[in-house]
Design an enzyme around this catalytic site. Structure first.
Site, PDB file in Angstrom:
ATOM      1  CG  ASP A 168      -1.942   1.042   1.091  1.00 43.01           C
ATOM      2  OD1 ASP A 168      -2.881   1.132   0.620  1.00 43.01           O
ATOM      3  OD2 ASP A 168      -1.708   2.107   1.898  1.00 43.01           O
ATOM      4  CG  ASP A 209      -6.749  -4.258  -3.696  1.00 41.32           C
ATOM      5  OD1 ASP A 209      -7.520  -3.609  -3.000  1.00 41.32           O
ATOM      6  OD2 ASP A 209      -5.399  -4.244  -3.251  1.00 41.32           O
ATOM      7  CG  HIS A 242      -5.829  -3.079  -0.105  1.00 40.26           C
ATOM      8  ND1 HIS A 242      -4.746  -2.746  -1.073  1.00 40.26           N
ATOM      9  CD2 HIS A 242      -5.134  -2.282   1.016  1.00 40.26           C
ATOM     10  CE1 HIS A 242      -4.118  -1.858  -0.751  1.00 40.26           C
ATOM     11  NE2 HIS A 242      -4.461  -1.710   0.365  1.00 40.26           N
TER      12      HIS A 242
END
EC number: 3.1.1.-
Length: 444
Positions: free
Chosen positions: A264, A390, A418
């Protein structure tokens, strides 16, 4: 009396009662009431014999004599029974002692003697040593126990002999087999960088799996994340946010290298560290992460897809610690949308962990542009892992980053949300181990 056995109490009440007729032939006679205890009968009888005084005395004396005789016989019988019991116990003790002496005399008394098989707990050896050259004489042969130098271990409380189908794999070979997977790796040390709002806690499954493969694993906790005491609203730069990661690289030996893994927004921190410490990073792995090009910010990257990602707009909550006339200081998540937005494939226990552990993301580092060079950042081998289910960083956005800044190789995690470290930990671990083994490509 029936079937009940009657005993006469030692206490007797003799109450003279006058006849209701008052005089006549019954005036000199009395009725006597005796209390009788009945055992084992459960009822009590009351006898009311009409007896004279002289008759009562003679009858009572005769009955007392009978009771004494019976009591004496019972005592004599009990005494004889006790003597017989003591005699039997004495005989048993003598027989036990004789058997013990016989066993002791038959057992050889030297250092090489073994316990007779009848008293030995049966065992079987998975990896038996060579059979003894000889056996002891007599009807029972001694069984030699395996030595410590033999290649095997004793299986407790089992007399099953080894079958030809039993594998000859030693326990240490199981570990060696796992370690063989990473023999070709340039380094055996991973450094894990969490994403925005997460903390080092999110890597607990990945750490365990990588360590089982013989890797050394470090999970860095960025400023204002996890257990950090710093307020997220007070983080004003990417350098401040990445400070723990930079300190880690500063502590490494000059020749030591690691495999850097980021998730991320941790990808932006990775890019910052890759530009500063290119000689200490063997490979960089981006997991659904912000893989930025030179002069690009994470905010610029996400603005490309922000209009088409309604769920992201609903889940984000902007915080304004300096007032709404100023830019946001942090971005938080709507806890009710965490499952749909971040953890749509993750187990409930991991969702519960994240719900109480996630913290706001500092906004200033997200909006800061990253400056990287081909000499430093570009010299490090990069790999990208796409998460195919995701909703936070959709596949289209991941592919846009890959196209803009192509890595050496791209991997896919099917069925992963995710947070692949929660939803697909085994598959993620397999890819990381595989990346660690990828050799350098020879230039043509």
């Amino acid at each position: 009396m029936g079937n009940s056995f009657t005993c006469i109490s030692h206490e007797q009440e003799q109450r003279p009662k006058k006849s209701s007729g008052g005089g006549g032939n019954n005036s000199g006679k009395y009725k006597y009431v005796r209390r009788l205890s009945l055992m084992p009968s459960f009822r009590r009888r009351t006898l009311l014999p009409s007896l004279s005084c002289s008759g009562s005395s003679s009858t009572s004396s005769s009955k007392k004599g009978g009771i004494k005789a019976k009591t004496k016989k019972i005592r004599e019988r009990h005494h004889h029974h006790h003597q017989d019991h003591e005699k039997d116990s004495h005989i048993i003790q003598e027989q036990t002692l004789a058997a013990t002496n016989l066993l002791f005399n038959q057992t050889p008394r030297n250092s090489n003697s073994v316990v007779p098989p009848s008293f030995r707990r049966s065992t079987s050896v998975v990896y038996p040593s060579a059979q003894p050259s000889g056996t002891s004489s007599g009807p029972v042969s001694a069984v030699q126990t395996p030595k410590k130098s033999s290649a095997g271990f004793v299986r407790s409380s089992s007399s099953r002999q080894r079958s030809s189908t039993d594998p000859m794999i030693k326990p240490n070979q199981l570990v060696d087999k796992e370690l063989n997977k990473v023999e070709g790796s340039e380094t055996k040390r991973f450094v894990l960088v969490h994403g925005g709002g997460f903390g080092a806690w999110c890597w607990y499954k990945t750490i365990t799996l990588l360590e089982k493969h013989g890797f050394q694993v470090d999970a860095v906790e960025l400023t204002g994340s996890g257990v950090s005491s710093i307020d997220t609203n007070n983080i004003t730069s990417l350098a401040h946010y990445s400070k723990p990661l930079l300190h880690f690289f500063e502590s490494l030996k000059p020749t030591e290298k690691v495999i850097l893994v980021g998730h991320d927004f941790g990808g932006a921190c990775m890019s910052y560290a890759m530009e500063m410490f290119p000689t200490k990073i063997a490979k960089a792995v981006f997991i659904s992460a912000a893989m930025l090009a030179n002069g690009q910010s994470t905010l610029d990257l996400f603005n490309q897809q922000l209009g088409s990602n309604d769920l992201m707009q609903q889940a984000q909550i902007f915080l304004y610690a300096n007032g709404k006339k100023n830019p946001p200081t942090a971005v938080d998540f709507d806890r009710s949308l965490l499952r749909d937005f971040l953890f749509n494939q993750s187990p409930p226990k991991d969702l519960a962990l994240a719900s109480v552990s996630i913290r706001p993301i500092p906004f200033a580092p997200v909006s800061e542009k990253v400056h990287v060079s081909e000499k430093n950042y570009g010299s490090i081998r990069r790999f990208y892992i796409k998460t195919m289910e995701d909703y936070a960083v959709p596949v289209l956005l991941q592919e846009a980053m890959i196209k803009l800044n192509p890595p050496e190789q791209v991997f896919q995690l099917k069925g992963s949300d995710h947070a692949p470290f929660f939803s697909r930990p085994q598959s993620l671990n397999k890819i990381l181990v595989e990346i660690s083994q990828i050799p350098f490509k020879k230039s043509s």
